[in-house]
Design an enzyme around this catalytic site. Structure first.
Site, PDB file in Angstrom:
ATOM      1  CD  GLU A 136      14.325   0.834   7.790  1.00  0.00           C
ATOM      2  OE1 GLU A 136      14.854   1.797   8.370  1.00  0.00           O
ATOM      3  OE2 GLU A 136      14.916  -0.242   7.631  1.00  0.00           O
ATOM      4  CB  VAL A 157      -5.614   0.146   2.037  1.00  0.00           C
ATOM      5  CG1 VAL A 157      -4.764  -0.985   1.458  1.00  0.00           C
ATOM      6  CG2 VAL A 157      -6.842   0.384   1.167  1.00  0.00           C
ATOM      7  N   GLY A 158      -4.101   0.437   4.826  1.00  0.00           N
ATOM      8  CA  GLY A 158      -2.941   0.158   5.697  1.00  0.00           C
ATOM      9  C   GLY A 158      -3.384  -0.538   6.974  1.00  0.00           C
ATOM     10  N   GLY A 203      -4.668   3.373  -1.517  1.00  0.00           N
ATOM     11  CA  GLY A 203      -5.664   3.604  -0.465  1.00  0.00           C
ATOM     12  C   GLY A 203      -5.094   4.395   0.683  1.00  0.00           C
ATOM     13  CB  CYS A 217      13.934   9.208   6.828  1.00  0.00           C
ATOM     14  SG  CYS A 217      14.758   8.140   5.641  1.00  0.00           S
ATOM     15  CD  GLU A 271      11.270  13.003  10.267  1.00  0.00           C
ATOM     16  OE1 GLU A 271      10.116  12.613  10.500  1.00  0.00           O
ATOM     17  OE2 GLU A 271      12.119  12.322   9.671  1.00  0.00           O
ATOM     18  CE  LYS A 273      -1.329   2.950   2.774  1.00  0.00           C
ATOM     19  NZ  LYS A 273      -1.335   4.155   1.940  1.00  0.00           N
ATOM     20  N   GLY A 332      -4.031   5.184   4.595  1.00  0.00           N
ATOM     21  CA  GLY A 332      -3.365   4.427   5.647  1.00  0.00           C
ATOM     22  C   GLY A 332      -4.332   3.845   6.645  1.00  0.00           C
TER      23      GLY A 332
HETATM   24  P1  NAD Z   1       3.257   8.660   7.212  1.00  0.00           P
HETATM   25  O1  NAD Z   1       3.664   7.905   8.416  1.00  0.00           O
HETATM   26  O2  NAD Z   1       2.225   9.705   7.365  1.00  0.00           O
HETATM   27  O3  NAD Z   1       2.703   7.660   6.100  1.00  0.00           O
HETATM   28  C1  NAD Z   1       3.453   6.565   5.652  1.00  0.00           C
HETATM   29  C2  NAD Z   1       2.507   5.497   5.116  1.00  0.00           C
HETATM   30  O4  NAD Z   1       1.720   4.997   6.204  1.00  0.00           O
HETATM   31  C3  NAD Z   1       1.513   6.015   4.070  1.00  0.00           C
HETATM   32  O5  NAD Z   1       1.340   5.045   3.074  1.00  0.00           O
HETATM   33  C4  NAD Z   1       0.237   6.190   4.883  1.00  0.00           C
HETATM   34  O6  NAD Z   1      -0.926   6.127   4.100  1.00  0.00           O
HETATM   35  C5  NAD Z   1       0.345   5.013   5.850  1.00  0.00           C
HETATM   36  N1  NAD Z   1      -0.458   5.126   7.077  1.00  0.00           N
HETATM   37  C6  NAD Z   1      -0.905   6.242   7.685  1.00  0.00           C
HETATM   38  N2  NAD Z   1      -1.649   5.921   8.767  1.00  0.00           N
HETATM   39  C7  NAD Z   1      -1.686   4.567   8.828  1.00  0.00           C
HETATM   40  C8  NAD Z   1      -2.299   3.631   9.724  1.00  0.00           C
HETATM   41  N3  NAD Z   1      -3.020   4.021  10.766  1.00  0.00           N
HETATM   42  N4  NAD Z   1      -2.105   2.312   9.494  1.00  0.00           N
HETATM   43  C9  NAD Z   1      -1.364   1.881   8.463  1.00  0.00           C
HETATM   44  N5  NAD Z   1      -0.769   2.727   7.585  1.00  0.00           N
HETATM   45  C10 NAD Z   1      -0.925   4.050   7.761  1.00  0.00           C
HETATM   46  O7  NAD Z   1       4.594   9.245   6.574  1.00  0.00           O
HETATM   47  P2  NAD Z   1       4.770  10.168   5.294  1.00  0.00           P
HETATM   48  O8  NAD Z   1       4.319  11.548   5.632  1.00  0.00           O
HETATM   49  O9  NAD Z   1       4.191   9.502   4.114  1.00  0.00           O
HETATM   50  O10 NAD Z   1       6.371  10.138   5.153  1.00  0.00           O
HETATM   51  C11 NAD Z   1       7.209  10.939   5.900  1.00  0.00           C
HETATM   52  C12 NAD Z   1       7.739  10.210   7.114  1.00  0.00           C
HETATM   53  O11 NAD Z   1       8.368   9.004   6.720  1.00  0.00           O
HETATM   54  C13 NAD Z   1       8.830  10.983   7.843  1.00  0.00           C
HETATM   55  O12 NAD Z   1       8.639  10.872   9.236  1.00  0.00           O
HETATM   56  C14 NAD Z   1      10.108  10.286   7.434  1.00  0.00           C
HETATM   57  O13 NAD Z   1      11.184  10.425   8.315  1.00  0.00           O
HETATM   58  C15 NAD Z   1       9.650   8.883   7.327  1.00  0.00           C
HETATM   59  N6  NAD Z   1      10.568   8.132   6.455  1.00  0.00           N
HETATM   60  C16 NAD Z   1      11.411   7.220   7.001  1.00  0.00           C
HETATM   61  C17 NAD Z   1      12.321   6.551   6.192  1.00  0.00           C
HETATM   62  C18 NAD Z   1      13.286   5.509   6.744  1.00  0.00           C
HETATM   63  O14 NAD Z   1      13.814   4.719   5.949  1.00  0.00           O
HETATM   64  N7  NAD Z   1      13.552   5.467   8.025  1.00  0.00           N
HETATM   65  C19 NAD Z   1      12.357   6.824   4.833  1.00  0.00           C
HETATM   66  C20 NAD Z   1      11.470   7.767   4.316  1.00  0.00           C
HETATM   67  C21 NAD Z   1      10.578   8.399   5.138  1.00  0.00           C
END
Ligand code: NAD
Length: 470
Positions: free
Chosen positions: A244, A205-206, A200, A278, A378, A169, A202
């Protein structure tokens, strides 16, 4: 204008059951460039069922067969390299140079998984006991918007190498990039159900992937807050998790650092991917007696960085992915000022002439202390904090005084000494003097930056479980 209405399930493009329409916005202009129909729980369940069915035979394939599938996936993705880069530039404003690097790095990750398969002994004898490593089952992958293809390739390749089938997803904000990926997966002509992709939200679908008992493992890249909720929901069915998460990485500039090398390294790692990375090195720790020198060098160098349209080849910093992210970064800049940090360069508002998109001025704060909000949280934008230290021990203490521990950076002329400093930093990866990237070396975080490691054999093993036969 592209209208995306289908998921990729069971080896076919499949109409969405969920009917919510989501607009895709170009962050450089804030114009609508497409729409995607978001899936619901039923779409996720169909994808999980397809992956579960495919797992029955795929889990019994040989490493050689899986290596061949990985090669096919690699070739199909590489064949559309330009399309991936264009989608990335258009949809989240990734600067062109970064977009090309990301596509190459992504396909390299598939090859590294293929290569790494040769170094894994799937079966061995321990005394009279046969010990084997077996795929855990269906893997659920949940990825962010900031480099969709990288996370897709890395997670999918590791899972397939191990013998797992996958439901991914991606972020709802990555649908154009995901569409190109789905077309590549289809072109690779892999057995049906090996790779399923559902667009979808988070929390729909997540959440279904996280909850569903037929998903054995979740590999998630995203924010620490969502990572915690996934770990907690996944615990009900004891899912294996690789997380991650976010970071607030420190860059220690040592007393003997050569600034002609250190300044580009600071800006390159701090403003990487327009600051939406990140692993960005966002806390710059500088010896007190070199502060003035570092300040003037940073100010001068930032003046030469181009903030602009991501498609232009000399752009170093593109827009923030969304208006919301732009506003979030602005609120941190205002918070820094309010808490008493001093602006060296940048500040609130758009850069001149770029008011139509989500562009932020590259901003560097000095006189920052490690307890300020801008040093602890962050920001995920081009905002750096310069913090001074008196002794190297103090620099290490400040670097480690963070809830995060994803990456670390050290600038210093004496490499052996810099390495000793790197060893003491609480971080999953540390780069000395230049940015390190090795698809075979483990990647991941400590503390609240995550659990588990990706890349190479380390990544593949996170999809395997031991079994002993007596
Ligand atoms: P996010 O956590 O908002 O979303 C990431 C994914 O999780 C999306 O696909 C989202 O739809 C899904 N999601 C959201 N709520 C969910 C839930 N309740 N259950 C399951 N899935 C859900 O992050 P973002 O804004 O898309 O990305 C930025 C963040 O990602 C930053 O904090 C960044 O540091 C982190 N990041 C980490 C790495 C790493 O390798 N450590 C790499 C890239 C980004």
């Amino acid at each position: 204008m592209k209208h995306i209405t289908q998921h990729y399930i069971g080896g076919k493009f499949t109409d969405s059951v969920g009917q919510e329409k989501f607009e895709l916005i170009n962050p450089s202009t804030n114009e609508v460039i497409g729409t995607v129909v978001l899936g619901n729980e039923e779409d996720a369940q169909r994808a999980i069922a397809a992956a579960k069915e495919a797992f029955k035979t795929y889990s019994r394939t040989t490493a050689e067969q899986r290596a061949e599938y990985l090669q096919r996936l690699h070739d199909a993705i590489l064949a559309r390299a330009d399309d991936h880069a264009q989608a990335l530039i258009k949809e989240y404003g990734g600067p062109a140079q970064m977009a090309q690097f990301l596509v190459k790095a992504s396909t390299d990750l598939i090859l590294s998984a293929k290569e790494s398969l040769k170094n894994i002994t799937f079966k061995e004898m321990v005394g009279e006991t046969e010990v084997s490593m077996n795929p855990v089952g269906v893997a659920g992958h949940i990825t962010p918007w900031n480099a969709n293809i990288l996370y897709f390739c890395n997670k999918t390749a590791a899972a397939l190498a191990a013998g797992c089938t996958v439901v991914t997803k991606p972020s709802e904000m990555s649908a154009l990039q995901t569409q190109v990926i789905m077309e590549c997966v289809n072109a690779a002509n892999l057995p049906a159900g090996l790779i399923n992709i559902v667009n979808g939200r988070g929390d729909v679908v997540g959440a279904e992937l996280t909850r569903n008992p037929d998903v054995a493992k979740i590999s998630f890249t995203g924010s620490t807050a969502v990572g915690k909720s996934i770990a907690s929901t996944g615990a009900a069915t004891l899912k294996r998790v690789t997380l991650e998460l976010g970071g607030k990485s420190a860059h220690i500039v040592l007393g003997d650092a050569d600034l002609s090398q250190a300044i580009p390294f600071i800006l390159g790692s701090g403003f990487m991917n327009s600051g939406q990375a990140c692993i960005a090195g966002t806390r710059i720790l500088v010896p007190e007696n070199r502060l003035e020198e570092v300040k003037s060098a940073l100010k001068q160098a930032v003046g030469h960085l181009k903030v602009g349209l991501p498609e232009q080849p000399d752009t170093a910093i593109g827009p923030m992915v969304s208006k919301t992210q732009y506003q979030r970064v602005q609120s941190y800049i205002l918070k820094g000022i309010e808490e008493g940090a001093e602006l060296l360069t940048g500040g609130p508002g758009h850069p001149e002439g770029l008011e139509q998109g989500n562009f932020v001025k590259p901003t560097i704060f000095v006189n920052v202390t490690n307890d300020m909000t801008i040093a602890r949280e962050e920001i995920f934008g081009p905002v750096l904090c310069v913090i001074t230290y008196k002794t190297e021990q103090e620099a290490i203490d400040i670097a480690n005084d963070s809830p995060y521990g994803l990456a670390g950076y050290v600038s210093g002329s004496d490499i052996q000494h810099a390495r000793k400093i790197a060893e003491q930093m609480e971080a999953g990866t540390v780069s000395i003097n230049t940015f390190g990237h090795n698809p075979f070396a483990p990647f991941g975080g400590v503390k609240q930056s995550g659990i588990g490691r990706e890349n190479g054999t380390y990544g593949i093993k996170s999809y395997l479980e031991y079994k002993s036969i007596f």
